[in-house]
Design a protein around this motif. Structure first.
Motif, PDB file in Angstrom:
ATOM      1  N   LEU A   1      63.068  48.710  97.744  1.00 45.20           N
ATOM      2  CA  LEU A   1      63.701  47.188  97.873  1.00 45.20           C
ATOM      3  C   LEU A   1      64.118  46.988  96.479  1.00 45.20           C
ATOM      4  N   VAL A   2      65.593  46.783  96.020  1.00 48.26           N
ATOM      5  CA  VAL A   2      65.790  46.510  94.510  1.00 48.26           C
ATOM      6  C   VAL A   2      66.546  45.168  94.651  1.00 48.26           C
ATOM      7  N   GLU A   3      65.581  44.244  94.369  1.00 42.92           N
ATOM      8  CA  GLU A   3      65.929  42.487  94.257  1.00 42.92           C
ATOM      9  C   GLU A   3      66.122  42.182  92.750  1.00 42.92           C
ATOM     10  N   ILE A   4      67.158  41.382  92.379  1.00 47.95           N
ATOM     11  CA  ILE A   4      67.350  41.051  91.043  1.00 47.95           C
ATOM     12  C   ILE A   4      66.235  39.992  90.560  1.00 47.95           C
ATOM     13  N   ASP A   5      65.893  39.324  91.640  1.00 48.73           N
ATOM     14  CA  ASP A   5      65.310  37.867  91.405  1.00 48.73           C
ATOM     15  C   ASP A   5      63.863  37.975  92.208  1.00 48.73           C
ATOM     16  N   ARG A   6      62.938  38.122  91.158  1.00 50.78           N
ATOM     17  CA  ARG A   6      61.514  37.991  91.721  1.00 50.78           C
ATOM     18  C   ARG A   6      61.169  36.772  92.369  1.00 50.78           C
ATOM     19  N   GLN A   7      61.723  35.547  92.101  1.00 48.52           N
ATOM     20  CA  GLN A   7      61.639  34.297  92.292  1.00 48.52           C
ATOM     21  C   GLN A   7      61.855  34.195  93.836  1.00 48.52           C
ATOM     22  N   VAL A   8      63.083  34.838  94.139  1.00 51.91           N
ATOM     23  CA  VAL A   8      63.176  34.751  95.641  1.00 51.91           C
ATOM     24  C   VAL A   8      62.239  35.247  96.547  1.00 51.91           C
ATOM     25  N   VAL A   9      61.684  36.557  96.153  1.00 48.26           N
ATOM     26  CA  VAL A   9      60.623  37.033  96.882  1.00 48.26           C
ATOM     27  C   VAL A   9      59.450  36.314  97.214  1.00 48.26           C
ATOM     28  N   ASP A  10      59.064  35.820  95.809  1.00 54.73           N
ATOM     29  CA  ASP A  10      57.968  35.019  95.975  1.00 54.73           C
ATOM     30  C   ASP A  10      58.027  33.622  96.871  1.00 54.73           C
ATOM     31  N   VAL A  11      59.161  32.987  96.527  1.00 53.00           N
ATOM     32  CA  VAL A  11      59.412  31.746  97.678  1.00 53.00           C
ATOM     33  C   VAL A  11      59.508  32.273  98.955  1.00 53.00           C
ATOM     34  N   CYS A  12      60.042  33.496  99.400  1.00 50.85           N
ATOM     35  CA  CYS A  12      60.438  33.649 100.701  1.00 50.85           C
ATOM     36  C   CYS A  12      58.862  34.041 101.406  1.00 50.85           C
ATOM     37  N   ARG A  13      57.904  34.723 100.450  1.00 49.11           N
ATOM     38  CA  ARG A  13      56.536  35.316 100.802  1.00 49.11           C
ATOM     39  C   ARG A  13      55.855  33.974 101.300  1.00 49.11           C
ATOM     40  N   LYS A  14      56.217  32.852 100.472  1.00 47.53           N
ATOM     41  CA  LYS A  14      55.399  31.630 100.647  1.00 47.53           C
ATOM     42  C   LYS A  14      55.918  30.725 101.820  1.00 47.53           C
ATOM     43  N   TYR A  15      57.289  30.522 101.839  1.00 45.19           N
ATOM     44  CA  TYR A  15      57.982  29.644 102.620  1.00 45.19           C
ATOM     45  C   TYR A  15      58.655  30.371 103.956  1.00 45.19           C
ATOM     46  N   LEU A  16      58.783  31.555 103.967  1.00 45.86           N
ATOM     47  CA  LEU A  16      59.570  32.165 105.143  1.00 45.86           C
ATOM     48  C   LEU A  16      58.807  33.476 105.448  1.00 45.86           C
ATOM     49  N   PRO A  17      57.518  33.196 105.997  1.00 49.06           N
ATOM     50  CA  PRO A  17      56.687  34.525 106.436  1.00 49.06           C
ATOM     51  C   PRO A  17      57.543  35.152 107.635  1.00 49.06           C
ATOM     52  N   GLN A  18      58.303  34.415 108.485  1.00 51.71           N
ATOM     53  CA  GLN A  18      59.161  35.354 109.384  1.00 51.71           C
ATOM     54  C   GLN A  18      60.117  36.311 108.973  1.00 51.71           C
ATOM     55  N   THR A  19      60.412  36.230 107.793  1.00 55.70           N
ATOM     56  CA  THR A  19      61.147  37.236 107.285  1.00 55.70           C
ATOM     57  C   THR A  19      60.430  38.276 106.390  1.00 55.70           C
ATOM     58  N   ALA A  20      59.688  37.739 105.345  1.00 59.97           N
ATOM     59  CA  ALA A  20      58.897  38.379 104.384  1.00 59.97           C
ATOM     60  C   ALA A  20      57.645  39.034 104.613  1.00 59.97           C
ATOM     61  N   SER A  21      57.238  38.807 105.625  1.00 60.87           N
ATOM     62  CA  SER A  21      55.794  39.055 106.167  1.00 60.87           C
ATOM     63  C   SER A  21      55.559  40.879 106.038  1.00 60.87           C
ATOM     64  N   ARG A  22      56.702  41.753 106.181  1.00 61.59           N
ATOM     65  CA  ARG A  22      56.390  42.850 106.109  1.00 61.59           C
ATOM     66  C   ARG A  22      56.785  43.767 104.863  1.00 61.59           C
ATOM     67  N   LEU A  23      56.927  43.124 103.846  1.00 57.58           N
ATOM     68  CA  LEU A  23      57.065  43.402 102.307  1.00 57.58           C
ATOM     69  C   LEU A  23      55.877  44.022 102.083  1.00 57.58           C
TER      70      LEU A  23
END
Ligand code: SAM
Length: 282
Positions: free
Chosen positions: A104-126
Protein backbone atom coordinates in the motif's frame (compact mmCIF):
# COMPACT_ATOMS: atom_id res chain seq x y z
CA UNK A 1 -27.37 25.11 16.19
CA UNK A 2 -27.40 22.65 13.27
CA UNK A 3 -24.07 21.61 11.75
CA UNK A 4 -23.93 20.59 8.07
CA UNK A 5 -21.06 19.35 5.89
CA UNK A 6 -21.47 20.84 2.42
CA UNK A 7 -19.47 19.98 -0.71
CA UNK A 8 -19.77 21.99 -3.89
CA UNK A 9 -20.32 19.55 -6.77
CA UNK A 10 -20.59 22.22 -9.47
CA UNK A 11 -20.87 26.01 -9.51
CA UNK A 12 -24.63 25.51 -9.11
CA UNK A 13 -24.99 22.31 -7.10
CA UNK A 14 -24.07 21.44 -3.52
CA UNK A 15 -24.44 18.24 -1.51
CA UNK A 16 -24.97 18.41 2.26
CA UNK A 17 -25.08 15.97 5.17
CA UNK A 18 -26.33 16.94 8.61
CA UNK A 19 -23.52 16.35 11.08
CA UNK A 20 -23.91 15.33 14.73
CA UNK A 21 -20.34 16.20 15.66
CA UNK A 22 -16.85 16.62 14.30
CA UNK A 23 -14.49 13.94 15.61
CA UNK A 24 -11.23 15.15 14.08
CA UNK A 25 -9.84 18.14 12.23
CA UNK A 26 -6.17 18.37 11.26
CA UNK A 27 -3.77 19.52 8.57
CA UNK A 28 -1.03 17.26 7.25
CA UNK A 29 1.82 18.24 4.93
CA UNK A 30 -0.48 17.35 2.03
CA UNK A 31 -4.07 18.19 2.91
CA UNK A 32 -6.72 19.04 5.48
CA UNK A 33 -8.24 15.95 7.10
CA UNK A 34 -11.69 15.88 8.76
CA UNK A 35 -13.79 13.13 10.31
CA UNK A 36 -17.46 13.79 10.98
CA UNK A 37 -20.23 11.73 12.52
CA UNK A 38 -23.75 11.80 11.09
CA UNK A 39 -27.03 9.95 11.57
CA UNK A 40 -27.60 9.13 7.92
CA UNK A 41 -24.12 8.08 6.76
CA UNK A 42 -22.34 7.25 10.02
CA UNK A 43 -18.76 8.50 10.23
CA UNK A 44 -17.19 10.03 7.16
CA UNK A 45 -13.75 11.17 6.00
CA UNK A 46 -13.15 14.29 3.94
CA UNK A 47 -9.84 15.54 2.52
CA UNK A 48 -9.58 19.25 1.70
CA UNK A 49 -13.36 19.37 2.06
CA UNK A 50 -14.02 16.59 -0.48
CA UNK A 51 -15.88 13.43 0.47
CA UNK A 52 -13.67 10.33 0.50
CA UNK A 53 -15.87 7.76 2.16
CA UNK A 54 -18.77 7.26 4.52
CA UNK A 55 -19.38 4.24 6.70
CA UNK A 56 -22.76 3.75 5.02
CA UNK A 57 -21.77 3.56 1.35
CA UNK A 58 -18.02 2.77 1.26
CA UNK A 59 -18.78 -0.93 0.66
CA UNK A 60 -19.92 -0.10 -2.88
CA UNK A 61 -16.70 1.63 -3.88
CA UNK A 62 -14.34 -0.82 -2.18
CA UNK A 63 -16.10 -3.96 -3.39
CA UNK A 64 -16.20 -2.67 -6.96
CA UNK A 65 -12.58 -1.54 -7.05
CA UNK A 66 -11.36 -4.91 -5.69
CA UNK A 67 -13.68 -7.78 -6.65
CA UNK A 68 -14.06 -6.83 -10.32
CA UNK A 69 -10.33 -7.26 -11.12
CA UNK A 70 -9.93 -10.16 -8.67
CA UNK A 71 -12.69 -12.07 -10.46
CA UNK A 72 -11.02 -11.59 -13.86
CA UNK A 73 -7.34 -12.38 -13.21
CA UNK A 74 -7.05 -16.11 -12.44
CA UNK A 75 -4.02 -15.97 -10.13
CA UNK A 76 -3.35 -12.71 -8.30
CA UNK A 77 -0.45 -13.04 -5.86
CA UNK A 78 1.07 -9.59 -5.65
CA UNK A 79 -1.02 -6.42 -5.42
CA UNK A 80 -0.08 -2.75 -5.30
CA UNK A 81 -2.64 -0.26 -3.91
CA UNK A 82 -1.83 3.39 -4.56
CA UNK A 83 -3.65 5.86 -2.27
CA UNK A 84 -6.29 4.02 -0.28
CA UNK A 85 -4.92 5.00 3.14
CA UNK A 86 -8.38 4.46 4.64
CA UNK A 87 -7.73 0.72 4.26
CA UNK A 88 -11.04 -0.15 2.55
CA UNK A 89 -9.46 -1.70 -0.57
CA UNK A 90 -6.98 -3.63 1.59
CA UNK A 91 -9.84 -4.93 3.74
CA UNK A 92 -11.44 -6.50 0.66
CA UNK A 93 -8.12 -7.82 -0.73
CA UNK A 94 -7.09 -9.70 2.43
CA UNK A 95 -10.20 -11.86 2.05
CA UNK A 96 -8.43 -13.71 -0.79
CA UNK A 97 -6.13 -16.40 0.62
CA UNK A 98 -4.33 -16.66 -2.76
CA UNK A 99 -2.87 -13.14 -2.37
CA UNK A 100 0.64 -13.29 -0.91
CA UNK A 101 1.71 -9.65 -0.90
CA UNK A 102 -0.12 -6.32 -0.70
CA UNK A 103 1.93 -3.12 -0.95
CA UNK A 104 0.00 0.00 0.00
CA UNK A 105 1.57 3.28 -1.12
CA UNK A 106 -0.08 6.21 0.63
CA UNK A 107 1.50 9.65 0.45
CA UNK A 108 -0.02 10.85 3.73
CA UNK A 109 0.76 8.94 6.95
CA UNK A 110 -1.72 11.10 8.83
CA UNK A 111 -4.63 9.73 6.76
CA UNK A 112 -3.72 6.20 7.81
CA UNK A 113 -3.31 7.17 11.49
CA UNK A 114 -6.62 9.04 11.56
CA UNK A 115 -8.49 6.21 9.80
CA UNK A 116 -7.03 3.60 12.16
CA UNK A 117 -8.38 5.63 15.06
CA UNK A 118 -11.76 6.81 13.76
CA UNK A 119 -12.69 4.43 10.93
CA UNK A 120 -11.91 0.90 12.13
CA UNK A 121 -14.56 -0.40 9.72
CA UNK A 122 -12.21 0.28 6.82
CA UNK A 123 -8.75 0.41 8.46
CA UNK A 124 -8.95 -2.69 10.66
CA UNK A 125 -7.18 -5.06 8.26
CA UNK A 126 -4.12 -2.89 7.59
CA UNK A 127 -2.19 -5.03 10.09
CA UNK A 128 -2.59 -8.21 8.04
CA UNK A 129 0.92 -9.74 7.77
CA UNK A 130 0.77 -9.65 3.96
CA UNK A 131 0.40 -5.84 3.97
CA UNK A 132 3.36 -3.43 3.81
CA UNK A 133 2.62 0.28 3.96
CA UNK A 134 4.96 2.70 2.15
CA UNK A 135 4.49 6.38 2.96
CA UNK A 136 5.57 7.67 -0.44
CA UNK A 137 4.27 9.38 -3.55
CA UNK A 138 2.74 6.64 -5.74
CA UNK A 139 3.96 8.42 -8.87
CA UNK A 140 7.59 8.00 -7.74
CA UNK A 141 7.08 4.51 -6.31
CA UNK A 142 5.97 2.96 -9.61
CA UNK A 143 8.88 4.51 -11.53
CA UNK A 144 11.23 2.04 -9.83
CA UNK A 145 9.20 -1.17 -10.18
CA UNK A 146 9.25 -3.53 -13.15
CA UNK A 147 7.32 -6.75 -13.79
CA UNK A 148 6.31 -7.12 -10.13
CA UNK A 149 2.55 -6.88 -9.62
CA UNK A 150 -0.38 -8.93 -10.93
CA UNK A 151 -2.80 -6.16 -9.98
CA UNK A 152 -2.48 -2.41 -9.37
CA UNK A 153 -5.39 -0.58 -7.74
CA UNK A 154 -5.28 3.19 -8.02
CA UNK A 155 -7.47 4.35 -5.14
CA UNK A 156 -6.61 8.01 -5.35
CA UNK A 157 -8.06 11.38 -4.58
CA UNK A 158 -9.27 13.54 -7.47
CA UNK A 159 -6.92 14.82 -10.21
CA UNK A 160 -5.73 17.88 -8.31
CA UNK A 161 -3.51 18.35 -5.24
CA UNK A 162 -1.40 15.29 -4.33
CA UNK A 163 -3.53 13.01 -6.57
CA UNK A 164 -2.86 14.97 -9.78
CA UNK A 165 0.16 12.89 -10.83
CA UNK A 166 -1.86 9.68 -10.56
CA UNK A 167 -3.88 10.67 -13.64
CA UNK A 168 -0.91 11.31 -15.96
CA UNK A 169 0.31 9.37 -18.98
CA UNK A 170 3.71 8.93 -17.33
CA UNK A 171 2.05 7.28 -14.31
CA UNK A 172 -0.06 4.87 -16.41
CA UNK A 173 3.00 3.95 -18.47
CA UNK A 174 4.94 3.16 -15.32
CA UNK A 175 2.04 1.10 -13.96
CA UNK A 176 2.17 -0.89 -17.21
CA UNK A 177 5.87 -1.58 -16.62
CA UNK A 178 5.34 -2.46 -12.94
CA UNK A 179 2.79 -5.12 -13.93
CA UNK A 180 3.58 -8.71 -14.89
CA UNK A 181 2.84 -9.91 -18.45
CA UNK A 182 -0.74 -10.79 -17.51
CA UNK A 183 -1.23 -7.90 -15.09
CA UNK A 184 -4.11 -5.50 -14.83
CA UNK A 185 -4.85 -2.10 -13.32
CA UNK A 186 -8.05 -0.55 -12.05
CA UNK A 187 -8.53 3.07 -11.04
CA UNK A 188 -11.25 5.34 -9.71
CA UNK A 189 -12.16 7.42 -12.72
CA UNK A 190 -14.51 10.18 -11.61
CA UNK A 191 -18.10 10.81 -12.66
CA UNK A 192 -19.43 11.19 -16.21
CA UNK A 193 -22.40 13.32 -15.21
CA UNK A 194 -21.27 16.90 -14.61
CA UNK A 195 -19.05 18.33 -17.36
CA UNK A 196 -16.37 19.44 -14.88
CA UNK A 197 -15.87 15.81 -13.77
CA UNK A 198 -16.50 14.29 -17.20
CA UNK A 199 -13.54 16.18 -18.67
CA UNK A 200 -11.20 14.65 -16.07
CA UNK A 201 -12.74 11.23 -16.71
CA UNK A 202 -12.26 11.53 -20.48
CA UNK A 203 -8.67 12.69 -20.07
CA UNK A 204 -7.82 9.73 -17.81
CA UNK A 205 -9.56 7.30 -20.16
CA UNK A 206 -7.64 8.56 -23.19
CA UNK A 207 -4.30 8.19 -21.38
CA UNK A 208 -5.15 4.65 -20.28
CA UNK A 209 -6.28 3.67 -23.79
CA UNK A 210 -2.91 4.92 -25.06
CA UNK A 211 -1.03 2.89 -22.43
CA UNK A 212 -2.77 -0.53 -22.35
CA UNK A 213 -3.98 -2.93 -25.09
CA UNK A 214 -7.29 -3.59 -23.29
CA UNK A 215 -9.13 -0.72 -21.65
CA UNK A 216 -12.75 -0.63 -20.47
CA UNK A 217 -14.83 1.46 -18.10
CA UNK A 218 -17.33 0.21 -15.53
CA UNK A 219 -19.76 1.94 -13.23
CA UNK A 220 -21.35 1.87 -9.81
CA UNK A 221 -23.87 3.90 -7.87
CA UNK A 222 -22.16 5.73 -4.99
CA UNK A 223 -24.64 8.07 -3.26
CA UNK A 224 -22.15 10.45 -1.63
CA UNK A 225 -19.97 11.16 -4.69
CA UNK A 226 -20.90 13.92 -7.17
CA UNK A 227 -24.09 12.89 -9.05
CA UNK A 228 -23.95 9.43 -7.42
CA UNK A 229 -22.82 7.92 -10.72
CA UNK A 230 -19.20 6.80 -10.53
CA UNK A 231 -16.81 5.21 -13.02
CA UNK A 232 -13.82 2.92 -12.69
CA UNK A 233 -11.19 2.21 -15.32
CA UNK A 234 -10.14 -1.37 -16.11
CA UNK A 235 -6.84 -1.65 -17.99
CA UNK A 236 -5.22 -4.93 -18.86
CA UNK A 237 -2.37 -6.55 -20.76
CA UNK A 238 -4.18 -9.81 -21.44
CA UNK A 239 -7.53 -10.47 -19.76
CA UNK A 240 -10.80 -8.99 -20.95
CA UNK A 241 -13.06 -8.01 -18.04
CA UNK A 242 -16.16 -9.73 -19.41
CA UNK A 243 -15.09 -12.49 -21.80
CA UNK A 244 -12.29 -13.72 -19.51
CA UNK A 245 -14.43 -13.44 -16.40
CA UNK A 246 -15.08 -16.81 -14.74
CA UNK A 247 -18.23 -16.31 -12.67
CA UNK A 248 -18.49 -19.83 -11.27
CA UNK A 249 -14.84 -19.78 -10.16
CA UNK A 250 -15.43 -16.57 -8.19
CA UNK A 251 -18.64 -17.96 -6.69
CA UNK A 252 -16.84 -21.05 -5.37
CA UNK A 253 -14.73 -18.73 -3.17
CA UNK A 254 -17.90 -18.15 -1.11
CA UNK A 255 -17.10 -14.50 -0.32
CA UNK A 256 -20.05 -12.62 1.15
CA UNK A 257 -20.46 -9.19 -0.45
CA UNK A 258 -23.04 -6.45 -0.03
CA UNK A 259 -22.90 -4.93 -3.53
CA UNK A 260 -20.74 -6.98 -5.87
CA UNK A 261 -22.05 -10.16 -7.46
CA UNK A 262 -21.30 -11.89 -10.73
CA UNK A 263 -24.34 -10.43 -12.51
CA UNK A 264 -23.39 -6.91 -11.35
CA UNK A 265 -19.91 -7.61 -12.73
CA UNK A 266 -21.25 -8.12 -16.26
CA UNK A 267 -23.83 -5.35 -15.97
CA UNK A 268 -21.32 -2.77 -14.69
CA UNK A 269 -19.56 -2.79 -18.06
CA UNK A 270 -22.81 -1.96 -19.91
CA UNK A 271 -22.67 1.82 -20.07
CA UNK A 272 -25.38 4.42 -20.81
CA UNK A 273 -25.22 5.85 -24.32
CA UNK A 274 -24.17 9.30 -23.16
CA UNK A 275 -21.19 7.78 -21.34
CA UNK A 276 -20.27 5.65 -24.36
CA UNK A 277 -20.34 8.81 -26.46
CA UNK A 278 -18.09 10.65 -24.00
CA UNK A 279 -15.59 7.77 -24.12
CA UNK A 280 -15.69 7.55 -27.91
CA UNK A 281 -15.01 11.28 -28.21
CA UNK A 282 -11.53 10.95 -26.72
N1 SAM B 1 -12.24 6.48 -2.34
C1 SAM B 1 -11.73 7.77 -2.41
C2 SAM B 1 -12.30 8.68 -3.43
O1 SAM B 1 -12.44 8.34 -4.61
O2 SAM B 1 -12.64 9.78 -3.04
C3 SAM B 1 -10.26 7.79 -2.32
C4 SAM B 1 -9.93 7.67 -0.88
S1 SAM B 1 -8.30 7.46 -0.40
C5 SAM B 1 -8.44 8.16 1.19
C6 SAM B 1 -7.31 8.49 -1.39
C7 SAM B 1 -5.90 8.60 -0.84
O3 SAM B 1 -4.98 8.84 -1.89
C8 SAM B 1 -5.71 9.74 0.16
O4 SAM B 1 -5.49 9.23 1.44
C9 SAM B 1 -4.49 10.51 -0.37
O5 SAM B 1 -3.61 10.93 0.65
C10 SAM B 1 -3.87 9.47 -1.28
N2 SAM B 1 -3.02 10.05 -2.33
C11 SAM B 1 -3.24 11.17 -3.05
N3 SAM B 1 -2.22 11.38 -3.90
C12 SAM B 1 -1.33 10.37 -3.72
C13 SAM B 1 -0.07 10.05 -4.30
N4 SAM B 1 0.46 10.83 -5.24
N5 SAM B 1 0.56 8.93 -3.87
C14 SAM B 1 0.01 8.14 -2.92
N6 SAM B 1 -1.17 8.41 -2.32
C15 SAM B 1 -1.84 9.51 -2.72
Amino acid sequence: MELWFTEKHTENVTFSIKVDRQLYCGRSDFQRIDIFESKEFGRFLTLDGYMMLTEKDEFIYHEMIVHVPMAVHPAVKRVLVIGGGDGGAVRELVRYPSIEQIDLVEIDRQVVDVCRKYLPQTASRLDDPRVTIYYEDGLKFVRTRENVYDLIIVDSTDPFGPGEGLFTKEFYGNCYKALTAEGLMVNQQESPFYPVDAIAMQRAHKRIVDSFPISRVYQAHIPTYPSGHWLFGFASKKYHPVTDFNDSKWETLGLKTKYYNTKIHIGAFALPNYVKNLLEEV
